[in-house]
Enzyme design. Structure first.
Site, short mmCIF file in Angstrom:
data_model
loop_
_atom_site.label_atom_id
_atom_site.label_comp_id
_atom_site.label_asym_id
_atom_site.label_seq_id
_atom_site.Cartn_x
_atom_site.Cartn_y
_atom_site.Cartn_z
CG HIS A 121 3.77 5.96 8.92
ND1 HIS A 121 4.48 6.95 8.28
CD2 HIS A 121 4.04 4.82 8.25
CE1 HIS A 121 5.15 6.41 7.27
NE2 HIS A 121 4.91 5.12 7.23
CG ASP A 198 -2.31 7.96 8.54
OD1 ASP A 198 -2.73 7.41 7.51
OD2 ASP A 198 -1.13 7.88 8.93
CD GLN A 201 -0.90 0.17 6.87
OE1 GLN A 201 -1.38 -0.93 6.60
NE2 GLN A 201 0.19 0.61 6.28
CE LYS A 224 0.63 2.49 2.93
NZ LYS A 224 1.92 1.98 3.35
CB CYS A 362 7.65 4.61 8.99
SG CYS A 362 8.65 4.52 7.52
C1 LIG Z 1 -0.36 4.52 8.89
C2 LIG Z 1 0.43 5.10 7.76
N1 LIG Z 1 0.45 6.43 7.59
C3 LIG Z 1 1.12 7.00 6.59
C4 LIG Z 1 1.84 6.26 5.68
C5 LIG Z 1 2.59 6.95 4.60
O1 LIG Z 1 2.04 6.64 3.35
P1 LIG Z 1 2.74 7.12 2.01
O2 LIG Z 1 4.17 6.66 2.11
O3 LIG Z 1 1.97 6.43 0.93
O4 LIG Z 1 2.63 8.60 1.96
C6 LIG Z 1 1.87 4.88 5.82
C7 LIG Z 1 2.67 4.05 4.91
O5 LIG Z 1 3.06 2.94 5.23
C8 LIG Z 1 1.14 4.29 6.89
O6 LIG Z 1 1.13 2.98 7.05
#
Ligand SMILES: Cc1ncc(COP(=O)(O)O)c(C=O)c1O
Length: 404
Positions: A121, A198, A201, A224, A362
């Site tokens: 992401h 991270d 997900q 999430k 993203c």
């Molecule tokens: C794999 C991953 N990393 C990071 C994020 C960013 O999360 P947040 O917008 O809650 O900070 C997301 C959000 O969709 C994501 O799917």
């Protein structure tokens, strides 16, 4: 076996209609829906004990502080962190990654290497690029194959004594791939590198054990996994959190302040400057309680059924191609139909009450890899049903007919 109808009754939003049709919510990878117990926790906070925390002697402040610190303990227990002060409550995954990436500015030198994966992401790419700009470190990328699986031989070849940091997601938001994070972590450690995973997900589907993983940092967002937006966690091993400098200066993160010199508070407060999302933190704890009561093994088993069913049904549509066909994947289906823009499909299925995500999710480098502008992404949660998948499939067929 989950009682899906009983679970669905926990989510008031699932009763609403969209464009005159019952809502079919398949944008769970963007944000999950909120059960009544979490909504009630939020209402309870604002109606009964809304106050600032850690700084008041009055009853409301003490009640709010106790509830917030209890939530931290729930997060600690859920992720099996050794200490509650290893849990930093942040505004979410993006904030958590930025705390670590900014902190490493002081610990890296020009020529040091940082490894990310090809399926990140943007929030697990851009902060590291910014870190490289500040320090002269070099960003390396673990490539992936057409199925959306990381090429682990290439990872082996990238690792060296120059590798200082490795960052990958646990599960890809765009493809649903479950990455082999145990292997990634072990190999990074063999080279003396620090690992951040991270888990944005992964957390809706699995229950990570940070001690068993031996991961240095693990990050996620509450929204999430049935919690509110604007809150999440940074787990860090105590030794690493102690090595990193604070991210923001301000109230709450200090020990002593004079104009000559300020000393910082210990963990976790060193990284929690200013008034936090108190209500959000407490509701995060309630969301974890809710999901744990359902059970993550049961959630994963049921979502796998939905994934298998949805994959089979969608593939029956001629010209439909799924991106992300890893052997290990979660309930995310990214797809396109030949010669049709994903945005057009998303707009038409919305008219039929079906919420899917369209675009690059993203994760532009993934779209570049497949040479596509984006995908339609249907992501299933434990409160979805096969009947809803049937509605999606019919809606996609209709969209295809109208757009072909
Ligand atoms: C794999 C991953 N990393 C990071 C994020 C960013 O999360 P947040 O917008 O809650 O900070 C997301 C959000 O969709 C994501 O799917």
């Amino acid at each position: 076996m989950l009682d899906i109808q009983k679970i669905r009754a926990d989510f008031p939003i699932l009763e609403r209609t969209v464009n005159g049709k019952p809502l079919v919510y398949f944008d769970n990878a963007a944000t999950s829906q909120t059960p009544t117990v979490v909504i009630d926790t939020i209402v309870d906070y604002y109606t009964k004990y809304n106050a600032n925390i850690h700084r008041g002697v009055h009853t409301l402040s003490q009640e709010a502080t106790d509830a917030y610190e209890l939530a931290r303990k729930k997060v600690q227990s859920h992720f099996n962190a050794k200490h509650s002060h290893e849990i930093i409550l942040t505004s979410g995954t993006t904030h958590s990654i930025n705390i670590v990436a900014t902190g490493f500015s002081a610990l890296l030198e020009a020529g040091d290497e940082i490894i990310v994966s090809a399926m990140e992401h943007h929030s697990n790419i851009v902060p590291w690029q910014m870190l490289c700009e500040r320090t002269g470190a070099i960003l390396k990328v673990i490539p992936m194959n057409q199925d959306g699986e990381l090429l682990m031989d290439a990872y082996d070849a990238l690792l060296s004594s120059k590798t200082k940091l490795v960052f990958t997601n646990h599960i890809s938001n765009a493809l649903g791939t479950i990455n082999p994070i145990e292997e990634i972590i072990t190999k990074a450690h063999q080279h003396g590198a620090v690992v951040l995973i991270d888990g944005a997900q992964a957390c809706p589907h699995v229950k990570p054990d940070v001690q068993a993983l031996d991961v240095d940092f693990y990050v996620a967002s509450a929204h999430k996994l049935c919690g509110p937006t604007g809150v999440g966690l940074l787990y860090g091993k105590e030794e690493w959190l102690n090595k990193l400098p604070p991210y923001q200066g301000g109230g709450e993160m200090i020990d002593q302040v004079t104009f000559e010199k300020t000393t910082y508070a210990g963990l976790p407060h060193k990284f929690e400057a200013g008034t936090p999302n108190i209500c959000g933190g407490i509701a995060f704890g309630a969301a974890l309680d809710y999901m744990n009561a359902i059970g993550f093994d049961e959630i994963a088993a049921y979502e796998n059924e939905l994934l298998a069913y949805g994959t089979q049904k969608l593939l029956e549509i001629e010209g439909l191609k799924i991106y992300g066909t890893a052997k290990q994947k979660t309930s995310v289906i990214s797809f396109n139909i030949e010669n049709i823009h994903p945005y057009d499909i998303g707009s038409i299925v919305d008219k039929l009450g079906v919420a899917v995500r369209t675009g690059h999710h993203c994760a532009q480098p993934i779209m570049d890899f497949y040479n596509i502008p984006g995908t339609v992404r249907a992501s299933f949660a434990f409160y979805n049903t096969k009947e809803e998948i049937d509605i999606l499939v019919e809606a996609v067929k209709k969209a295809k007919m109208m757009l072909s």
